[in-house]
Structure formats: structure tokens, C-alpha cells
Design a protein around this motif. Structure first.
Motif, PDB file in Angstrom:
ATOM      1  N   ILE A  47       0.872  -1.172   0.000  1.00 26.62           N
ATOM      2  CA  ILE A  47       0.000   0.000   0.000  1.00 26.62           C
ATOM      3  C   ILE A  47       0.911   1.224   0.000  1.00 26.62           C
ATOM      4  O   ILE A  47       2.134   1.096   0.077  1.00 26.62           O
ATOM      5  CB  ILE A  47      -0.944   0.014   1.226  1.00 26.62           C
ATOM      6  N   ARG A  48       0.302   2.389  -0.095  1.00 27.11           N
ATOM      7  CA  ARG A  48       1.101   3.617   0.014  1.00 27.11           C
ATOM      8  C   ARG A  48       0.382   4.603   0.918  1.00 27.11           C
ATOM      9  O   ARG A  48      -0.839   4.594   1.014  1.00 27.11           O
ATOM     10  CB  ARG A  48       1.424   4.196  -1.348  1.00 27.11           C
ATOM     11  N   ASP A  49       1.189   5.441   1.560  1.00 30.94           N
ATOM     12  CA  ASP A  49       0.611   6.453   2.433  1.00 30.94           C
ATOM     13  C   ASP A  49       0.272   7.694   1.603  1.00 30.94           C
ATOM     14  O   ASP A  49       0.546   7.732   0.399  1.00 30.94           O
ATOM     15  CB  ASP A  49       1.529   6.728   3.636  1.00 30.94           C
ATOM     16  N   PRO A  50      -0.324   8.727   2.208  1.00 34.61           N
ATOM     17  CA  PRO A  50      -0.726   9.911   1.441  1.00 34.61           C
ATOM     18  C   PRO A  50       0.441  10.678   0.801  1.00 34.61           C
ATOM     19  O   PRO A  50       0.221  11.486  -0.099  1.00 34.61           O
ATOM     20  CB  PRO A  50      -1.432  10.788   2.481  1.00 34.61           C
ATOM     21  N   SER A  51       1.678  10.440   1.243  1.00 32.58           N
ATOM     22  CA  SER A  51       2.846  11.100   0.659  1.00 32.58           C
ATOM     23  C   SER A  51       3.553  10.219  -0.364  1.00 32.58           C
ATOM     24  O   SER A  51       4.667  10.519  -0.783  1.00 32.58           O
ATOM     25  CB  SER A  51       3.842  11.499   1.763  1.00 32.58           C
ATOM     26  N   ASN A  52       2.915   9.126  -0.749  1.00 28.53           N
ATOM     27  CA  ASN A  52       3.477   8.165  -1.711  1.00 28.53           C
ATOM     28  C   ASN A  52       4.694   7.417  -1.185  1.00 28.53           C
ATOM     29  O   ASN A  52       5.583   7.052  -1.955  1.00 28.53           O
ATOM     30  CB  ASN A  52       3.763   8.819  -3.064  1.00 28.53           C
ATOM     31  N   ASN A  53       4.734   7.177   0.119  1.00 31.47           N
ATOM     32  CA  ASN A  53       5.707   6.251   0.691  1.00 31.47           C
ATOM     33  C   ASN A  53       5.071   4.875   0.611  1.00 31.47           C
ATOM     34  O   ASN A  53       3.900   4.705   0.966  1.00 31.47           O
ATOM     35  CB  ASN A  53       6.021   6.599   2.151  1.00 31.47           C
ATOM     36  N   TYR A  54       5.827   3.902   0.157  1.00 31.68           N
ATOM     37  CA  TYR A  54       5.295   2.558  -0.034  1.00 31.68           C
ATOM     38  C   TYR A  54       5.567   1.690   1.182  1.00 31.68           C
ATOM     39  O   TYR A  54       6.663   1.742   1.757  1.00 31.68           O
ATOM     40  CB  TYR A  54       5.894   1.927  -1.289  1.00 31.68           C
ATOM     41  N   LEU A  55       4.564   0.887   1.552  1.00 35.60           N
ATOM     42  CA  LEU A  55       4.666  -0.012   2.694  1.00 35.60           C
ATOM     43  C   LEU A  55       4.331  -1.421   2.245  1.00 35.60           C
ATOM     44  O   LEU A  55       3.379  -1.620   1.488  1.00 35.60           O
ATOM     45  CB  LEU A  55       3.698   0.393   3.799  1.00 35.60           C
TER      46      LEU A  55
END
Length: 150
Positions: A123-131
Motif C-alpha cells: 500500500i502507500r501512504d498519502p505522501s506516496n511512501n510505499y509499505l
């Protein structure tokens, strides 16, 4: 007296975000993290017992992401996450689905029925960091060098 699990080393990761409140809503509201110390430029999150620190950056200063091909997926080269127990992972997937989280890579099982079987999702967070969140059927395979090639 600290128990063995309380005295284990904790991981620390600082990462860039472009909106602190959006980060708070995602990490607390979606992932269930608790917050720690914070300022107007950063927030500490308890990420499965590890310390994540979201640091505010300007959108143009957020790094771009390149990918590598893995199992026919474009896996973001820069990502972080947690390795969960198999049952915990299944519950986590349901939680994400119920909250309408968009998957970058849908949950799937690698090496199904074979040595090193593992479930994974991105998934990705609102800042486009991928998890990435994953689980091994047998956690003893986590660092096994004899697994099939990725």
C-alpha cells in the motif's frame, strides 16, 4: 524487570511526508499506530513496536520511487513495513479492505505450498511512501538462504 520481548532492539526509521496531518490520519486512523513525541515538523509513530518518524518536507523534495520486477509486480525499490504472524496478516488484510485502502500490489501468496511460503501486499501512504506487509507460513524461513530465487 524487563521481559525478553521488552528488551529486544527496536528499529528506527525516519521518512519524508508532505502533509503531517494526512500522515497522522493514515498511520493512526488506518494502520492503528499510536503517536509519541511530535512538533510542527515531525511526528513519532509506534509502528508495531518500532519507532517511525514522519518528517515534513516540501512536495518537490520528496524522493521519487523506482521499481524492480518481482513475481510480475513492479515492487517499489524504496519501501518499509512489518512482518506479521500469518493470522495477524489475514486480519490486517480484512481491516485494510474494510477501510477501503487501495492496494498498490493486491494481497497474494508467494511460493504457495512450498518452502518459504509467504503472503505479501503493498500500500502507500498519502505522501506516496510505499509499505509492504507480509507474513511467512514458517517464520523460520525469514532469512533462509535456500529459498527459491526472488
Amino acid at each position: 524487570m524487563a521481559t525478553k520481548s521488552e528488551s529486544r532492539p527496536r528499529f528506527h526509521l525516519a521518512f519524508p511526508v508532505t502533509d503531517l496531518e494526512a500522515a497522522r490520519n493514515f498511520y493512526v486512523g488506518i494502520l492503528g499506530c499510536k503517536t509519541g513525541r511530535e512538533s510542527d515538523r515531525w511526528i513519532d509513530f509506534d509502528f508495531f513496536g518500532h519507532q517511525l518518524v514522519a518528517h515534513l518536507v516540501e512536495p518537490q523534495d520528496h524522493p521519487s520511487v523506482t521499481t524492480n520486477a518481482v513475481d510480475g509486480h513492479a515492487v517499489p525499490a524504496s519501501h518499509f513495513g512489518a512482518i506479521l504472524d500469518w493470522d495477524q496478516y489475514q486480519q490486517f488484510v480484512l481491516k485494510l479492505e474494510q477501510q477501503g485502502v487501495e492496494f498498490v500490489i493486491e494481497p497474494y501468496v508467494r511460493f504457495e505450498g512450498r518452502q518459504g511460503e509467504q503472503a505479501t501486499l503493498f500500500i502507500r501512504d498519502p505522501s506516496n511512501n510505499y509499505l509492504e506487509f507480509k507474513a511467512f507460513r514458517d517464520i523460520g524461513m525469514l532469512f533462509d538462504k535456500d529459498l527459491e530465487s526472488y
